[in-house]
Design a protein around this motif. Structure first.
Motif, PDB file in Angstrom:
ATOM      1  N   ASP A  42     -42.188 -11.048-128.270  1.00  0.00           N
ATOM      2  CA  ASP A  42     -43.169 -11.685-127.394  1.00  0.00           C
ATOM      3  C   ASP A  42     -44.534 -11.576-128.072  1.00  0.00           C
ATOM      4  O   ASP A  42     -45.071 -10.480-128.231  1.00  0.00           O
ATOM      5  N   GLN A  47     -40.393  -8.830-136.852  1.00  0.00           N
ATOM      6  CA  GLN A  47     -39.055  -8.831-136.260  1.00  0.00           C
ATOM      7  C   GLN A  47     -37.964  -8.431-137.252  1.00  0.00           C
ATOM      8  O   GLN A  47     -36.913  -7.947-136.839  1.00  0.00           O
ATOM      9  N   TYR A 102     -44.869 -12.888-137.393  1.00  0.00           N
ATOM     10  CA  TYR A 102     -43.888 -12.522-136.356  1.00  0.00           C
ATOM     11  C   TYR A 102     -42.516 -12.274-136.966  1.00  0.00           C
ATOM     12  O   TYR A 102     -41.815 -11.342-136.576  1.00  0.00           O
ATOM     13  N   ASN A 157     -47.504  -9.262-127.217  1.00  0.00           N
ATOM     14  CA  ASN A 157     -47.501  -7.838-127.551  1.00  0.00           C
ATOM     15  C   ASN A 157     -48.112  -7.545-128.913  1.00  0.00           C
ATOM     16  O   ASN A 157     -48.219  -6.389-129.300  1.00  0.00           O
ATOM     17  N   VAL A 158     -48.487  -8.580-129.669  1.00  0.00           N
ATOM     18  CA  VAL A 158     -48.958  -8.406-131.038  1.00  0.00           C
ATOM     19  C   VAL A 158     -50.480  -8.582-131.084  1.00  0.00           C
ATOM     20  O   VAL A 158     -51.006  -9.600-130.647  1.00  0.00           O
ATOM     21  N   THR A 166     -38.509  -0.499-132.163  1.00  0.00           N
ATOM     22  CA  THR A 166     -39.511  -0.741-131.122  1.00  0.00           C
ATOM     23  C   THR A 166     -40.425  -1.892-131.517  1.00  0.00           C
ATOM     24  O   THR A 166     -40.705  -2.782-130.713  1.00  0.00           O
ATOM     25  N   ILE A 167     -40.870  -1.908-132.774  1.00  0.00           N
ATOM     26  CA  ILE A 167     -41.730  -2.992-133.258  1.00  0.00           C
ATOM     27  C   ILE A 167     -40.995  -4.321-133.163  1.00  0.00           C
ATOM     28  O   ILE A 167     -41.541  -5.319-132.697  1.00  0.00           O
ATOM     29  N   ARG A 168     -39.756  -4.345-133.613  1.00  0.00           N
ATOM     30  CA  ARG A 168     -38.970  -5.591-133.577  1.00  0.00           C
ATOM     31  C   ARG A 168     -38.830  -6.120-132.157  1.00  0.00           C
ATOM     32  O   ARG A 168     -38.967  -7.317-131.907  1.00  0.00           O
ATOM     33  N   LYS A 169     -38.558  -5.227-131.242  1.00  0.00           N
ATOM     34  CA  LYS A 169     -38.395  -5.637-129.841  1.00  0.00           C
ATOM     35  C   LYS A 169     -39.709  -6.169-129.276  1.00  0.00           C
ATOM     36  O   LYS A 169     -39.734  -7.218-128.632  1.00  0.00           O
ATOM     37  N   LEU A 170     -40.801  -5.457-129.518  1.00  0.00           N
ATOM     38  CA  LEU A 170     -42.099  -5.897-129.007  1.00  0.00           C
ATOM     39  C   LEU A 170     -42.536  -7.219-129.618  1.00  0.00           C
ATOM     40  O   LEU A 170     -43.160  -8.052-128.953  1.00  0.00           O
ATOM     41  N   ALA A 171     -42.205  -7.446-130.893  1.00  0.00           N
ATOM     42  CA  ALA A 171     -42.642  -8.652-131.597  1.00  0.00           C
ATOM     43  C   ALA A 171     -41.923  -9.913-131.123  1.00  0.00           C
ATOM     44  O   ALA A 171     -42.311 -11.016-131.493  1.00  0.00           O
TER      45      ALA A 171
END
Length: 86
Positions: free
Chosen positions: A26, A55, A51, A29-30, A19-24
């Motif tokens: 963009d 990721q 980033y 989102n951080v 989930t973190i990798r996917k959000l990062a």
């Protein structure tokens, strides 16, 4: 394990690294805490490195609910200098 209480994680925490990798992917989102920004400067790191760590790095602490700042979940990740391509 009779008599032990089982605490189930919310679904979002089961695959937290993914989930973190996917959000990062963009940067919108951080969000960085003041503490994280302070450490970033102390360690002479760039946001690009942050980033990349989000990721590709490994979760080493958390996630825990950020009750102090009430800004969602907080966690620590660790990356490698070998992830650098620049």
């Amino acid at each position: 394990m009779r008599g032990e209480r089982v605490i189930r994680l919310p679904n979002v925490l089961i695959n937290v690294e993914a989930t973190i990798r996917k959000l990062a992917l963009d940067s919108a989102n951080v969000f960085m805490t003041k503490h994280a920004v302070k450490r970033l400067v102390e360690r002479n790191l760039t946001m690009t490195q942050v980033y990349r760590c989000l990721q590709n790095g490994a979760l080493i602490d958390g996630p825990t609910l950020d009750s102090e700042q009430q800004q969602g979940w907080k966690f620590s990740m660790q990356g490698s200098i070998y992830m650098e391509t620049e």
